[in-house]
Write a protein that holds these residues in place. Structure first.
Motif, PDB file in Angstrom:
ATOM      1  N   LYS A   1       0.824  -1.209   0.000  1.00 33.90           N
ATOM      2  CA  LYS A   1       0.000   0.000   0.000  1.00 33.90           C
ATOM      3  C   LYS A   1       0.860   1.262   0.000  1.00 33.90           C
ATOM      4  CE  LYS A   1      -3.883  -2.190   2.422  1.00 33.90           C
ATOM      5  NZ  LYS A   1      -4.613  -2.291   3.710  1.00 33.90           N
ATOM      6  N   LEU A   2       1.940   1.255   0.777  1.00 35.46           N
ATOM      7  CA  LEU A   2       2.833   2.403   0.804  1.00 35.46           C
ATOM      8  C   LEU A   2       3.472   2.640  -0.565  1.00 35.46           C
ATOM      9  CD1 LEU A   2       4.627   1.898   4.241  1.00 35.46           C
ATOM     10  CD2 LEU A   2       3.077   3.761   3.634  1.00 35.46           C
ATOM     11  N   LEU A   3       3.864   1.571  -1.218  1.00 32.80           N
ATOM     12  CA  LEU A   3       4.476   1.708  -2.540  1.00 32.80           C
ATOM     13  C   LEU A   3       3.473   2.234  -3.561  1.00 32.80           C
ATOM     14  CD1 LEU A   3       6.586  -1.574  -2.513  1.00 32.80           C
ATOM     15  CD2 LEU A   3       7.428   0.765  -2.247  1.00 32.80           C
ATOM     16  N   GLU A   4       2.230   1.796  -3.450  1.00 33.79           N
ATOM     17  CA  GLU A   4       1.181   2.320  -4.338  1.00 33.79           C
ATOM     18  C   GLU A   4       1.000   3.819  -4.118  1.00 33.79           C
ATOM     19  OE1 GLU A   4      -2.262   0.037  -3.459  1.00 33.79           O
ATOM     20  OE2 GLU A   4      -1.588  -1.740  -4.580  1.00 33.79           O
ATOM     21  N   ARG A   5       0.975   4.225  -2.850  1.00 38.14           N
ATOM     22  CA  ARG A   5       0.800   5.641  -2.536  1.00 38.14           C
ATOM     23  C   ARG A   5       1.989   6.469  -3.009  1.00 38.14           C
ATOM     24  NH1 ARG A   5      -0.530   5.467   3.693  1.00 38.14           N
ATOM     25  NH2 ARG A   5       0.178   7.630   3.511  1.00 38.14           N
ATOM     26  N   ALA A   6       3.160   5.848  -3.072  1.00 30.87           N
ATOM     27  CA  ALA A   6       4.349   6.547  -3.561  1.00 30.87           C
ATOM     28  C   ALA A   6       4.317   6.748  -5.065  1.00 30.87           C
ATOM     29  CB  ALA A   6       5.602   5.776  -3.167  1.00 30.87           C
ATOM     30  N   GLY A   7       3.375   6.084  -5.739  1.00 29.49           N
ATOM     31  CA  GLY A   7       3.225   6.255  -7.177  1.00 29.49           C
ATOM     32  C   GLY A   7       3.958   5.253  -8.026  1.00 29.49           C
ATOM     33  N   LEU A   8       4.427   4.160  -7.427  1.00 28.41           N
ATOM     34  CA  LEU A   8       5.187   3.146  -8.156  1.00 28.41           C
ATOM     35  C   LEU A   8       4.504   2.789  -9.468  1.00 28.41           C
ATOM     36  CD1 LEU A   8       7.465   1.015  -8.286  1.00 28.41           C
ATOM     37  CD2 LEU A   8       5.982  -0.484  -6.925  1.00 28.41           C
ATOM     38  N   ALA A   9       5.279   2.835 -10.550  1.00 25.03           N
ATOM     39  CA  ALA A   9       4.712   2.632 -11.885  1.00 25.03           C
ATOM     40  C   ALA A   9       5.685   1.840 -12.754  1.00 25.03           C
ATOM     41  CB  ALA A   9       4.401   3.981 -12.532  1.00 25.03           C
ATOM     42  N   PRO A  10       5.181   1.258 -13.840  1.00 30.04           N
ATOM     43  CA  PRO A  10       6.063   0.532 -14.766  1.00 30.04           C
ATOM     44  C   PRO A  10       7.219   1.412 -15.231  1.00 30.04           C
ATOM     45  CG  PRO A  10       3.765   0.108 -15.310  1.00 30.04           C
ATOM     46  CD  PRO A  10       3.756   1.175 -14.269  1.00 30.04           C
ATOM     47  N   GLY A  11       8.401   0.825 -15.277  1.00 30.45           N
ATOM     48  CA  GLY A  11       9.569   1.548 -15.750  1.00 30.45           C
ATOM     49  C   GLY A  11      10.351   2.270 -14.676  1.00 30.45           C
ATOM     50  N   TRP A  12       9.782   2.393 -13.465  1.00 24.97           N
ATOM     51  CA  TRP A  12      10.524   3.054 -12.389  1.00 24.97           C
ATOM     52  C   TRP A  12      11.754   2.227 -12.013  1.00 24.97           C
ATOM     53  CZ3 TRP A  12       7.887   5.948  -7.831  1.00 24.97           C
ATOM     54  CH2 TRP A  12       7.085   6.978  -8.335  1.00 24.97           C
ATOM     55  N   ARG A  13      12.870   2.908 -11.821  1.00 23.19           N
ATOM     56  CA  ARG A  13      14.091   2.258 -11.342  1.00 23.19           C
ATOM     57  C   ARG A  13      13.988   2.176  -9.819  1.00 23.19           C
ATOM     58  NH1 ARG A  13      17.837   6.737 -13.696  1.00 23.19           N
ATOM     59  NH2 ARG A  13      15.957   7.849 -13.014  1.00 23.19           N
ATOM     60  N   CYS A  14      14.038   0.944  -9.296  1.00 32.01           N
ATOM     61  CA  CYS A  14      13.742   0.718  -7.882  1.00 32.01           C
ATOM     62  C   CYS A  14      14.889   0.019  -7.177  1.00 32.01           C
ATOM     63  CB  CYS A  14      12.481  -0.129  -7.724  1.00 32.01           C
ATOM     64  SG  CYS A  14      10.999   0.579  -8.498  1.00 32.01           S
TER      65      CYS A  14
END
Length: 247
Positions: A33-46
């Motif tokens: 849930k925290l990662l979703e709220r952070a805006g995690l999206a395809p292509g993000w370097r993580c």
């Protein structure tokens, strides 16, 4: 003698693997849930710092793409399946090793409270963020003073004290957030928390038992806790009618 967290765990052991599976069961939902709220999206370097058994890195890979994810730990034994899926796996010390890259999102869970040089670690992670990047830090703050069972409270305090003296763990550090994030140079910082009761017989209580077992010989041998007190604590965590401690 100065140790680090890996001094207490044997990643080749099925017991440690099971302990980490319990941790994942307890916390992965909130992490996602925290990662979703952070805006995690395809292509993000993580980057996942202290990846453990790899569950959060797998969440990152599912959302951002496996080849966009780097998972690090002091011991990468349990991360081999991630490497096979395309995730970059590195044995890496967040306080000393070279930057593993530049990232849109960096996440770490239940790591920084166990790092003696946590302020340095934070500053280094901030320097690895790309412009506009996000750092998500999850940390625990055990509260033995809130235990409904005094013996269990003493046991939790003994666990925390042993880790403080040997590893450098600070059980109160999480309560200082978000100030350390701001001091590390981040902006728009927020913090939130919730209390989890370790009800007897619950997965959380079971995880607490296995975490206590990591240091049980030390706390008994140095006289911080008696074997009888430790046995009482394990019984309380096992008894389904108990609500023993909070973290």
């Amino acid at each position: 003698m100065s140790l680090n967290w890996t001094s207490y765990v044997d990643t080749d052991s099925s017991v440690e693997h099971d302990r980490l599976l319990l941790l994942q069961q307890l916390f992965d939902g909130d992490s996602e849930k925290l990662l979703e709220r952070a805006g995690l999206a395809p292509g993000w370097r993580c980057l996942e710092v202290g990846a453990g058994a790899g569950s959060v890195a797998r969440i990152l890979a599912d959302r951002a793409g496996a080849t966009n994810v780097t998972a690090t730990d002091l011991d990468t034994t349990l991360l081999a399946p991630l490497a096979e899926s395309g995730v970059r796996v590195l044995r890496h010390d967040v306080t000393t090793d070279e930057a593993p890259g530049e990232f849109d999102l960096i996440h770490t869970r239940l790591v920084l409270e166990h790092v003696t040089q946590r302020d340095l670690a934070l500053r280094r992670m901030v320097s690895w963020l790309a412009p506009g990047g996000v750092l998500v830090v999850e940390a625990a703050a055990p509260m033995p003073e809130m235990s409904s069972d005094p013996t269990v409270g003493r046991a939790l305090a003994a666990l925390s004290d042993q880790l403080r003296r040997s590893v450098g763990t600070d059980r109160t550090w999480a309560r200082t957030l978000p100030v350390p994030l701001e001091q590390a140079g981040l902006v728009d910082c927020t913090a939130e928390g919730h209390i989890i009761p370790a009800r007897g017989g619950s997965p959380f209580a079971h995880w607490m038992i296995e975490t206590h077992r990591l240091v049980e010989q030390d706390v008994v041998s140095n006289g911080t806790l008696t074997a009888a007190e430790l046995a009482h604590t394990f019984a309380a965590y096992t008894n389904r009618l108990s609500s023993t401690t909070r973290g």
